[in-house]
Design an enzyme around this catalytic site. Sequence first.
Site, PDB file in Angstrom:
ATOM      1  N   ARG A  46      70.256  26.705  15.577  1.00 25.20           N
ATOM      2  CA  ARG A  46      69.262  25.612  14.851  1.00 25.20           C
ATOM      3  C   ARG A  46      69.072  25.626  13.452  1.00 25.20           C
ATOM      4  NH1 ARG A  46      63.931  26.456  14.387  1.00 25.20           N
ATOM      5  NH2 ARG A  46      63.777  27.230  16.456  1.00 25.20           N
ATOM      6  N   TYR A  98      69.671  -1.933   9.974  1.00 18.40           N
ATOM      7  CA  TYR A  98      70.199  -1.647  11.380  1.00 18.40           C
ATOM      8  C   TYR A  98      69.162  -1.670  12.477  1.00 18.40           C
ATOM      9  CZ  TYR A  98      71.887   1.361  15.151  1.00 18.40           C
ATOM     10  OH  TYR A  98      72.169   2.012  16.384  1.00 18.40           O
ATOM     11  N   ASP A 170      71.678   4.120   3.248  1.00 20.34           N
ATOM     12  CA  ASP A 170      72.599   4.307   4.240  1.00 20.34           C
ATOM     13  C   ASP A 170      73.844   3.609   4.255  1.00 20.34           C
ATOM     14  OD1 ASP A 170      73.724   3.752   6.917  1.00 20.34           O
ATOM     15  OD2 ASP A 170      71.747   3.462   7.990  1.00 20.34           O
ATOM     16  N   LYS A 195      79.965   6.547  13.265  1.00 21.25           N
ATOM     17  CA  LYS A 195      80.704   5.485  12.926  1.00 21.25           C
ATOM     18  C   LYS A 195      81.982   5.805  12.086  1.00 21.25           C
ATOM     19  CE  LYS A 195      77.380   3.442  14.626  1.00 21.25           C
ATOM     20  NZ  LYS A 195      76.078   2.892  13.759  1.00 21.25           N
TER      21      LYS A 195
HETATM   22  C1  LIG Z   1      74.751   3.155  14.190  1.00 21.26           C
HETATM   23  C2  LIG Z   1      73.806   2.948  12.922  1.00 21.26           C
HETATM   24  C3  LIG Z   1      72.582   3.874  12.758  1.00 21.26           C
HETATM   25  C4  LIG Z   1      72.265   4.784  13.678  1.00 21.26           C
HETATM   26  O1  LIG Z   1      73.170   5.856  13.719  1.00 21.26           O
HETATM   27  P1  LIG Z   1      73.174   6.514  15.235  1.00 21.26           P
HETATM   28  O2  LIG Z   1      74.393   7.543  15.082  1.00 21.26           O
HETATM   29  O3  LIG Z   1      73.478   5.501  16.276  1.00 21.26           O
HETATM   30  O4  LIG Z   1      71.858   7.107  15.621  1.00 21.26           O
HETATM   31  C5  LIG Z   1      71.977   3.802  11.293  1.00 21.26           C
HETATM   32  N1  LIG Z   1      72.418   2.988  10.464  1.00 21.26           N
HETATM   33  C6  LIG Z   1      73.496   2.273  10.639  1.00 21.26           C
HETATM   34  C7  LIG Z   1      73.934   1.171   9.528  1.00 21.26           C
HETATM   35  C8  LIG Z   1      74.458   2.095  11.864  1.00 21.26           C
HETATM   36  O5  LIG Z   1      75.472   1.261  12.104  1.00 21.26           O
END
Ligand SMILES: *Cc1c(COP(=O)(O)O)cnc(C)c1O
Length: 379
Positions: A46, A98, A170, A195
């Site tokens: 962890r 998101y 992000d 992604k």
């Molecule tokens: C999918 C997504 C998230 C969340 O990510 P997870 O891995 O599904 O928890 C956050 N920001 C954006 C822009 C996303 O497309």
Amino acid sequence: MKFASRLVNFDVAPGDPYRPMATPIYQTATFEQVHADSFGDYDYSRSGNPTRKVLEDQVASLENGTRGFCFTSGMAAITTVTHLLKVGDEILADWDLYGGASRLFARVLNRSGITVRYVDASDLHSVAASITPATRLIYAESPTNPLLRVLDLKGIADIAHAHSALFCVDSSTMSPYLQNPLDLGADIVLHSATKFLCGHSDVTGGAIVVKDPALADEIYFLQNAEGSALGPFDCFLLLRGLKTLKLRMDAQQSNAQAIANFLASHPNVPSVHYPGLPDHPGFDLQQRQARGGGAVLSFRTGSPEAAKRIAEKTQIFRISVSFGSVNSTISVPVKMSHASIPLELRDERALPEDLLRLSIGIEDLGDLLGDLDKCLNEI
Ligand SMILES: *Cc1c(COP(=O)(O)O)cnc(C)c1O
């Protein structure tokens, strides 16, 4: 070294006497200590794990940061950033977020006395006018998802810093190959590694990269204290997927550009949102701060029924939430990825119900165009 070389040339196994070409999976929760009163490099996974460390260092390097942190999901990474704040602090966020981030902000952060206010962050005057002394964090995506609005990251960073606030971007829709927010002045860059970083729809993960050592220490503290770090096997898969990031992105972006051009000239498509199209309002800005329009786009179809029919008729584009995979996918954001937006915000945001989002994969372009053309002509 250039980005393409850095993707495959890095220390994959620091200190390993066997010099493996791929990072070993240290599938262990604990590490034996030599002494009872001092730790070695690792003691408990962890807190730190050699496989994760290689991934975190690599992601940090690709984002031109100093330290990286990998989490069990993009949401865990976002949650960690929000834990930098305390009661009474405020987040100023762009309104096109998101769905999961909107839900976290509206239904979890409210429990800890943190306020979130929304602004149209594509307008720097609105950002400057909305920031208050309580604003500790400006939070935004660019290009936004699913409307692909482009935000002036350098401009927002300057406003944040003039008010001693942090700016978190992000950058999931771009990946470090196409955009490096830290170079534009952001304090924190965050990814849903699920992604493009992963690229193969086989890992759920998140990443944070920062430059400032004190901020890095705070994020490391939270990652360890909250137990949100990514496990060794998932780190291994991400390390493997990352090596082909440039190859994948090049193919996906080039397909996406061609598909955007095709949709923009199709009589049954009222509008296309893709920052690689010269008539997109954010085109010039995107050219300046990123290296292409990416591989996610959205378009209007005229009616919710048409959107549903097209999504269900496509053969190659699979109906799926998420984006960034080698497979092309299609989604109806209001019904899928953005359905978790609290109702009151959904009205405010007014995401079009006839909107379809495409994530473009590495398939043959002719096959993708043929599939879309057939569906669009039959609606
Ligand atoms: C999918 C997504 C998230 C969340 O990510 P997870 O891995 O599904 O928890 C956050 N920001 C954006 C822009 C996303 O497309």
